[in-house]
Write an enzyme that holds these catalytic residues in place. Structure first.
Site, PDB file in Angstrom:
ATOM      1  N   GLU A  95       0.849  -1.193   0.000  1.00 37.43           N
ATOM      2  CA  GLU A  95       0.000   0.000   0.000  1.00 37.43           C
ATOM      3  C   GLU A  95       0.887   1.248   0.000  1.00 37.43           C
ATOM      4  O   GLU A  95       1.965   1.269   0.602  1.00 37.43           O
ATOM      5  CB  GLU A  95      -0.925  -0.006   1.214  1.00 37.43           C
ATOM      6  CG  GLU A  95      -1.966  -1.110   1.104  1.00 37.43           C
ATOM      7  CD  GLU A  95      -3.040  -1.045   2.186  1.00 37.43           C
ATOM      8  OE1 GLU A  95      -4.198  -1.300   1.855  1.00 37.43           O
ATOM      9  OE2 GLU A  95      -2.717  -0.753   3.358  1.00 37.43           O
ATOM     10  N   CYS A 108       3.604   8.621   0.989  1.00 38.16           N
ATOM     11  CA  CYS A 108       4.139   7.709   2.005  1.00 38.16           C
ATOM     12  C   CYS A 108       4.340   6.359   1.324  1.00 38.16           C
ATOM     13  O   CYS A 108       3.368   5.731   0.897  1.00 38.16           O
ATOM     14  CB  CYS A 108       3.157   7.617   3.165  1.00 38.16           C
ATOM     15  SG  CYS A 108       3.670   6.452   4.441  1.00 38.16           S
ATOM     16  N   CYS A 115       6.614  -6.839   7.083  1.00 37.38           N
ATOM     17  CA  CYS A 115       7.754  -6.326   7.847  1.00 37.38           C
ATOM     18  C   CYS A 115       8.164  -7.362   8.875  1.00 37.38           C
ATOM     19  O   CYS A 115       7.320  -8.048   9.458  1.00 37.38           O
ATOM     20  CB  CYS A 115       7.378  -5.016   8.543  1.00 37.38           C
ATOM     21  SG  CYS A 115       8.758  -4.267   9.433  1.00 37.38           S
ATOM     22  N   CYS A 119       6.449  -4.705  15.378  1.00 36.87           N
ATOM     23  CA  CYS A 119       5.928  -3.738  16.355  1.00 36.87           C
ATOM     24  C   CYS A 119       4.470  -4.091  16.653  1.00 36.87           C
ATOM     25  O   CYS A 119       3.680  -4.294  15.727  1.00 36.87           O
ATOM     26  CB  CYS A 119       6.035  -2.317  15.812  1.00 36.87           C
ATOM     27  SG  CYS A 119       7.724  -1.896  15.337  1.00 36.87           S
ATOM     28  N   CYS A 122       1.279  -2.326  15.049  1.00 36.11           N
ATOM     29  CA  CYS A 122       1.354  -1.996  13.623  1.00 36.11           C
ATOM     30  C   CYS A 122       0.774  -3.143  12.783  1.00 36.11           C
ATOM     31  O   CYS A 122       1.187  -4.303  12.928  1.00 36.11           O
ATOM     32  CB  CYS A 122       2.813  -1.750  13.250  1.00 36.11           C
ATOM     33  SG  CYS A 122       3.068  -1.615  11.480  1.00 36.11           S
ATOM     34  N   GLU A 168      10.472  -1.908   7.077  1.00 37.68           N
ATOM     35  CA  GLU A 168      11.563  -1.186   7.754  1.00 37.68           C
ATOM     36  C   GLU A 168      12.598  -0.836   6.695  1.00 37.68           C
ATOM     37  O   GLU A 168      13.318  -1.720   6.195  1.00 37.68           O
ATOM     38  CB  GLU A 168      12.155  -2.091   8.853  1.00 37.68           C
ATOM     39  CG  GLU A 168      13.521  -1.680   9.361  1.00 37.68           C
ATOM     40  CD  GLU A 168      13.597  -0.238   9.849  1.00 37.68           C
ATOM     41  OE1 GLU A 168      12.899   0.107  10.799  1.00 37.68           O
ATOM     42  OE2 GLU A 168      14.388   0.537   9.253  1.00 37.68           O
ATOM     43  N   SER A 199      12.035   6.736   7.992  1.00 39.97           N
ATOM     44  CA  SER A 199      11.673   6.416   9.367  1.00 39.97           C
ATOM     45  C   SER A 199      12.115   4.993   9.690  1.00 39.97           C
ATOM     46  O   SER A 199      11.791   4.050   8.969  1.00 39.97           O
ATOM     47  CB  SER A 199      10.157   6.540   9.515  1.00 39.97           C
ATOM     48  OG  SER A 199       9.757   6.082  10.784  1.00 39.97           O
ATOM     49  N   LEU A 223      10.694   5.847  18.587  1.00 38.78           N
ATOM     50  CA  LEU A 223      11.191   5.572  19.940  1.00 38.78           C
ATOM     51  C   LEU A 223      10.116   4.877  20.782  1.00 38.78           C
ATOM     52  O   LEU A 223      10.330   3.795  21.288  1.00 38.78           O
ATOM     53  CB  LEU A 223      11.616   6.900  20.570  1.00 38.78           C
ATOM     54  CG  LEU A 223      12.744   6.910  21.581  1.00 38.78           C
ATOM     55  CD1 LEU A 223      13.947   6.120  21.118  1.00 38.78           C
ATOM     56  CD2 LEU A 223      13.129   8.350  21.891  1.00 38.78           C
ATOM     57  N   ASN A 298      -3.174   4.764  16.066  1.00 39.16           N
ATOM     58  CA  ASN A 298      -4.268   4.460  15.149  1.00 39.16           C
ATOM     59  C   ASN A 298      -4.716   3.020  15.378  1.00 39.16           C
ATOM     60  O   ASN A 298      -3.888   2.147  15.657  1.00 39.16           O
ATOM     61  CB  ASN A 298      -3.815   4.650  13.695  1.00 39.16           C
ATOM     62  CG  ASN A 298      -3.571   6.110  13.398  1.00 39.16           C
ATOM     63  OD1 ASN A 298      -4.363   6.960  13.791  1.00 39.16           O
ATOM     64  ND2 ASN A 298      -2.469   6.419  12.736  1.00 39.16           N
ATOM     65  N   CYS A 342      -0.765   6.029  10.142  1.00 37.09           N
ATOM     66  CA  CYS A 342       0.470   5.417  10.603  1.00 37.09           C
ATOM     67  C   CYS A 342       0.181   4.087  11.289  1.00 37.09           C
ATOM     68  O   CYS A 342      -0.658   4.013  12.179  1.00 37.09           O
ATOM     69  CB  CYS A 342       1.137   6.320  11.631  1.00 37.09           C
ATOM     70  SG  CYS A 342       2.349   7.371  10.911  1.00 37.09           S
TER      71      CYS A 342
HETATM   72  S1  SF4 Z   1       6.051   0.172  12.642  1.00 33.51           S
HETATM   73 FE1  SF4 Z   1       7.420   0.055  10.849  1.00 33.51          FE
HETATM   74  S2  SF4 Z   1       9.101  -1.242  11.589  1.00 33.51           S
HETATM   75 FE2  SF4 Z   1       7.419  -1.577  13.025  1.00 33.51          FE
HETATM   76  S3  SF4 Z   1       6.332  -3.380  12.211  1.00 33.51           S
HETATM   77 FE3  SF4 Z   1       5.333  -1.538  11.359  1.00 33.51          FE
HETATM   78  S4  SF4 Z   1       6.307  -1.232   9.372  1.00 33.51           S
HETATM   79 FE4  SF4 Z   1       7.639  -2.593  10.568  1.00 33.51          FE
END
Ligand code: SF4
Length: 349
Positions: A95, A108, A115, A119, A122, A168, A199, A223, A298, A342
């Site tokens: 996307e 973006c 990934c 995280c 996410c 990433e 980022s 962070l 989000n 995000c």
């Molecule tokens: S925030 Fe960025 S680094 Fe972390 S899982 Fe999502 S896409 Fe990957």
């Protein structure tokens, strides 16, 4: 089976010139092709009338203008955000998001399908790692967004590119930096040093390499916590690159390049948005030329945290500014209703 065609978006300008010269055509043709690709945003060789037919037929036989296929486009209800689902060769999908603000537009882009960093809040991390993108697949997303802007209300010109989509970027360093070189080329899209932001979740070797190579783009480090144990719970990659090593790398980056660094902080209600948390991050980064971007969480299907209330965000900002002289912004929430915010990007393969 046919040999795979070269994706023109994967080539730097010198490489395109070398390719055209290897066919024994004039380098002037390469310069024209480059302009059609990036100033004219041509989507086919038929849109390159000043390139001779014999050159175009060689191009058509051996190259392609991008490999992404547009699968779906959605627009937010406020009209400011569009999200593109783009298919990759091999069946995966990514996307890309186009955001319009007053007087500027930002693309973006994704650097990977899925990934590996995991995280917890996410959606991309929740889907796992599928594959790295090639440089041409990254450049192609920017061109796709720039084309979409041509038919949109003002602004029509893409001003910024942020590597904050799926993946990433420092885990796919070579392809990302190749794409950056192509995006920055002044004869093409010409994104200047202030117009591209990468980022990272804190891939320490990548940050140090960016500093050593004096990469002329902004760096934003996610962070989310100033405590190693808590950060590792939110961002599993922190187990591999602990906070003290990450901060060393950030200091190294700022000192080597004489540049400020951005820190991103996803604000999660009650989890990392108290006054104590604000003081902790203030103490951690006060020595650096830094700016903090606060991002209210989000929603995603795999995480049940809630975004901080606006008074908590304001208190966080006040503490950073008054206690530590750190500027900060609270990111405008855009495209949440279409899952384009995000941490919300995810694409079915
Ligand atoms: S925030 Fe960025 S680094 Fe972390 S899982 Fe999502 S896409 Fe990957």
């Amino acid at each position: 089976m046919d040999s795979p065609a070269t994706d023109l978006y994967s080539l730097t300008r010198p490489e395109l010139r070398a390719l055209v010269e290897s066919w024994r055509f004039s380098p002037d043709h390469a310069a024209r092709i480059w302009k059609y690709l990036y100033l004219g945003l041509a989507g086919s060789f038929g849109e390159m009338p000043e390139v001779p037919a014999r050159v175009r037929s060689r191009l058509a036989a051996e190259t392609r203008i991008g490999t992404l296929s547009a699968r779906l486009e959605t627009g937010s209800s406020d009209g400011f955000t569009r999200k593109f689902l783009l298919g990759l060769a091999g069946g995966e999908a990514i996307e890309t998001v186009l955001m319009r603000f007053a007087g500027r537009a930002t693309a973006c882009v994704s650097s990977q399908a899925g990934c590996a960093m995991g995280c917890v809040f996410c959606a991309t991390g929740q889907m796992g790692f599928r594959r790295h993108l090639f440089a041409g697949e990254i450049v192609s997303q920017v061109v796709h967004a720039a084309r979409a802007l041509r038919s949109a209300p003002e602004p029509r010109r893409l001003r910024n590119v942020v590597f904050m989509g799926m993946g990433e970027p420092l885990h796919n360093y070579g392809a990302v930096m190749r794409a950056v070189d192509i995006l920055r080329d002044p004869s093409g899209l010409g994104f200047g040093a202030q117009r591209i932001t990468l980022s990272t979740v804190g891939v320490v070797p990548g940050i140090r390499r960016m500093a050593d190579e004096a990469r002329p783009i902004h760096l934003a480090v996610s962070l989310h916590s100033a405590d190693q144990a808590e950060r590792a719970r939110l961002v599993p990659a922190a187990r591999k690159w602990p906070l003290d090593e990450l901060m060393d790398a950030c200091r190294y980056f700022c000192a080597a390049l004489g540049r400020r660094i951005f820190f991103e902080w996803t604000l999660i209600d009650g989890r990392n948005d108290t006054a104590d948390h604000a003081h902790a991050v203030g103490r951690l980064i006060r020595e650096l030329p830094a700016q903090v971007n606060l991002i209210p969480l989000n929603p995603t299907a795999g995480y049940d945290g809630a975004p901080s209330r606006s008074d908590a965000a304001r208190r966080f900002q006040r503490i950073l500014a008054d206690g530590y002289g750190l500027p900060s912004t609270v990111r405008q929430r855009r495209g949440i209703d279409i899952g384009a915010g995000c941490g919300q990007l995810a694409a079915p393969g």
